[in-house]
Enzyme design. Structure first.
Site, mmCIF file in Angstrom:
data_model
loop_
_atom_site.group_PDB
_atom_site.id
_atom_site.type_symbol
_atom_site.label_atom_id
_atom_site.label_comp_id
_atom_site.label_asym_id
_atom_site.label_seq_id
_atom_site.Cartn_x
_atom_site.Cartn_y
_atom_site.Cartn_z
ATOM 1 N N GLY A 356 18.380 52.406 3.526
ATOM 2 C CA GLY A 356 17.487 52.582 4.690
ATOM 3 C C GLY A 356 16.898 53.936 4.983
ATOM 4 O O GLY A 356 15.984 54.324 5.634
ATOM 5 N N VAL A 360 17.897 57.510 -3.897
ATOM 6 C CA VAL A 360 18.844 58.467 -4.564
ATOM 7 C C VAL A 360 18.411 58.583 -6.115
ATOM 8 O O VAL A 360 18.740 57.328 -6.813
ATOM 9 C CB VAL A 360 20.546 58.130 -4.303
ATOM 10 C CG1 VAL A 360 21.183 59.225 -4.870
ATOM 11 C CG2 VAL A 360 20.565 58.139 -2.879
ATOM 12 N N ASP A 471 29.375 56.487 10.279
ATOM 13 C CA ASP A 471 28.739 55.510 9.228
ATOM 14 C C ASP A 471 29.843 55.350 8.304
ATOM 15 O O ASP A 471 29.399 55.220 7.018
ATOM 16 C CB ASP A 471 27.268 55.927 8.930
ATOM 17 C CG ASP A 471 26.596 54.708 8.225
ATOM 18 O OD1 ASP A 471 27.038 53.508 8.673
ATOM 19 O OD2 ASP A 471 25.571 54.985 7.627
#
Length: 680
Positions: A356, A360, A471
């Site tokens: 989201g 990478v 998170d």
């Protein structure tokens, strides 16, 4: 003949005075290091003597170390009774950080059994390594000047002096400073990484069995020492020892200098005068290759000026724009072109993962051939500039072996990029869910959860502020080449002072890991991180996601499924069948029960991360009988949150945040910029 003898004596005395070092079996004196070679000083690593005569132990490169030792071992003990001699040393140091206010890592005055130290850089200061810490066989004495606070070694701050014996956990330490008088109120602080010369005195009194360390910004030695530590060094020091200096850098770098050094056994060291020592080199000058010849004709000069103006316009247009706030946050700012080259133009074949927050990529830095992971935040991502800055400001100053280390960053127009250590084995989720290619053994899984617990304990209690990750989940746990677990992705992290109450924020997180009180209160706390860690414990043991919309209604929420099996006395039925029964039953039971304890609907019923670590290390046992508190509140909170979402809220990402291929069920509406006026 008599005149000839007198002449020879005078010549010998003259030569002695001209040589900048006088050394006897028990004495060293360097008023600068100009003209010295390996017979005067043994250097290794990146250590070098600059033309000015300054000894430079490290430069501004990351993760390097440098050593400088007197080449001959000195006699430190009386051979008849084994008693250590008294000794005294004085030296002038200077530390120049690559970025203002961000030191890394420090230097140490060292007495060791060998000049060839089997050591590591970063927090180890080039003295020891992870396996030699605390070993009595080290026979190491050091005085550290540390400019980075390391939770691992219980550092008091990022600007302290410490006395170290066989370890980097200091036996005594104090914030850097000196006493202008004899009282505590007379202390004046010094900043080690100020770039200014600091004079140090290290004195060991064998008769009194005490080590004194004194520092000052002037050549006058204060009457009161900064540190006074009672210790008999006879068991530590061997008969012959080497004396010198060690320094290292980490993700952040500093140039560590020694300007002069004096040492003597059984007597006071020869005094040093700061004004007579070599000066530090000035700041690097920037050169331009543009040379305009004054003899060219006016027409050619005008044409050249037009072309030059066009070139400078294009260069300015494509340049990295650096704003004032960017100079303060560190750590290392890469150029966009450097990262583009490292990732081969952000080619798809270099893609490690996608989520989201963007993509990478695997990269190789062109100058050092270091493998890195480059997180490129997409233009349409809802993680804006504030979250980007949050990640830099938080993780850039965090240092722990179980955190993914941030190496640097880049901002160019709409492109936001973060550069991390490359984690060779990707994210944990790809080893747990669906049909993983590699099945982690129980021993490997248990090691990973202990690693993550250690990282969270550091975030909650070990840093100068409380850091709430917000998170914690399997896709944000990365595995290095040795399958050590490291917690990453700090884009949603929140910081506040110890003892303060966290402020209300917009609700962010991932369904299944989100504590039920967070949607109602809007407050993320260390306890909400513990809740998410509980979900992680259960998914590691069960090989299932904490929330699976494809499952049967009774198995939709993993914690409910495990709780029901626990009440039925069949909790081992939920263990990942891919382990084929090859696990330590005591450890699995403990992890499952601890997962339930952490996932309690009532925040006050959850353990702290310090208690969690004690459970995982076996220092205390998890209660035999668990009681689920706040069960109704948990369900209400979950229903309250779900009504905000429709079925499309559960979406499959093509890849996880970093390296995984399994889907991550995330509410994309949660990842929104921080509310206006909210404190980062």
């Amino acid at each position: 003949m008599a005149n000839l003898k007198m002449l020879l004596v005078l010549l010998s005395l003259l030569l002695f005075l001209l040589i900048p070092v006088s050394s006897q079996p028990n004495q060293i004196f360097y008023a600068g290091f100009k003209g010295l070679d390996s017979s005067n000083m043994t250097l290794d690593g990146v250590a070098e003597i600059e033309p000015s005569g300054v000894l430079k132990l490290t430069n501004d490169s990351s993760k390097v170390m440098g050593h400088a030792f007197y080449p001959t071992a000195l006699q430190f003990k009386n051979s008849s009774d084994g008693k250590a001699f008294s000794f005294s040393s004085s030296f002038a140091l200077a530390i120049v950080p690559e970025f203002p206010k961000l030191g890394g890592h420090g230097l140490a005055f060292t007495i060791a059994t060998s000049k060839d130290l089997k050591a590591l850089p970063s927090q180890y200061l080039g003295l020891l390594n992870s396996s030699s810490i605390g070993n009595f066989s080290n026979h190491l004495f050091a005085v550290e000047f540390d400019t980075a606070q390391d939770f691992e070694f219980v550092d008091i701050n990022d600007n302290h002096v410490g006395i170290d014996i066989n370890s980097l956990v200091s036996n005594a330490s104090a914030p850097a400073g000196f006493y202008a008088g004899d009282h505590d109120s007379d202390k004046q602080n010094l900043t080690l990484k100020s770039g200014q010369p600091i004079l140090v005195w290290v004195d060991y009194d064998s008769a009194q069995s005490v080590v004194n360390v004194t520092i000052s910004a002037s050549s006058t030695k204060p009457r009161r020492s900064l540190l006074s530590f009672p210790v008999d060094l006879s068991p530590i020091l061997r008969d012959s020892m080497y004396v010198g200096f060690s320094a290292s850098t980490g993700l952040l770098a500093s140039s560590h200098y020694i300007l002069g050094w004096s040492f003597k056994i059984n007597g006071p060291a020869t005094p040093l005068d700061l004004s007579s020592l070599p000066q530090l080199p000035g700041p690097k000058r920037k050169h331009t290759s543009l040379i305009i010849g004054v003899s060219v004709s006016g027409a050619v000069l005008a044409l050249f000026a037009v072309l030059l103006g066009f070139y400078m316009y294009r260069r300015y247009k494509n340049a990295d724009v650096i704003e004032a706030w960017e100079l303060e946050i560190g750590p290392h700012r890469y150029s966009y072109q450097e990262l583009k080259k490292a990732t081969k133009g952000f080619k798809d074949k270099e893609l490690l993962g996608q989520g989201g927050f963007g993509s990478v990529y695997k990269g190789t830095l062109p100058n050092s051939n270091t493998q890195v992971a480059v997180k490129r935040i997409s233009h349409d991502s809802k993680q804006g500039l504030r979250e980007f800055v949050s990640e830099i400001a938080s993780i850039g100053r965090l240092r722990h072996r179980n955190l993914v280390q941030l190496l640097g960053w880049c901002r160019r127009r709409g492109d936001l990029l973060l550069v991390y250590d490359f984690m060779a084995n990707g994210s944990l989720d790809k080893y747990l869910f669906d049909e993983p290619e590699i099945i982690l053994s129980w021993e490997q899984r248990f090691k990973v959860v202990k690693d993550v617990a250690s990282a969270l304990l550091y975030l909650h209690e070990g840093y100068e502020q409380v850091v709430i990750h917000r998170d914690v989940k399997a896709s944000n746990v990365l595995l290095d080449g040795e399958l050590n677990g490291r917690l990453g992705d700090f884009g949603l992290a929140r910081l506040y002072e110890h003892g303060a109450n966290p402020s209300t924020t917009r609700v962010v997180g991932t369904l299944g890991y989100l504590a039920p009180e967070v949607p109602r209160t809007g407050k993320a706390t260390p306890s909400s991180d513990v809740f998410a860690f509980g979900a992680l414990l259960l998914e590691v043991a069960c090989g299932l996601r904490p929330l699976d919309p494809k499952a049967m209604p009774e198995d939709l929420v993993l914690v409910d499924c495990v709780w029901n099996k626990y009440k039925q006395g069949r909790i081992l039925d939920v263990v990942d069948p891919r382990l084929n029964g090859a696990f330590n039953e005591r450890e699995v039971l403990m992890v499952l029960k601890l997962g339930l304890l952490c996932s309690n609907g009532s925040p006050t019923a959850r353990p702290s991360m310090r208690q969690v670590v004690r459970f995982l290390e076996g220092e205390v046992g998890v209660p035999d009988e668990l009681r689920r508190q706040g069960e109704t509140d948990s369900q209400e909170g979950f229903d309250e949150f779900l009504h905000l979402l429709d079925s499309s809220s559960f979406h499959q990402m093509s890849r996880s945040t970093y390296g995984g291929t399994s889907p991550s069920f995330t509410d994309t509406s949660l990842f929104t910029p921080t509310a206006k006026g909210e404190t980062m």
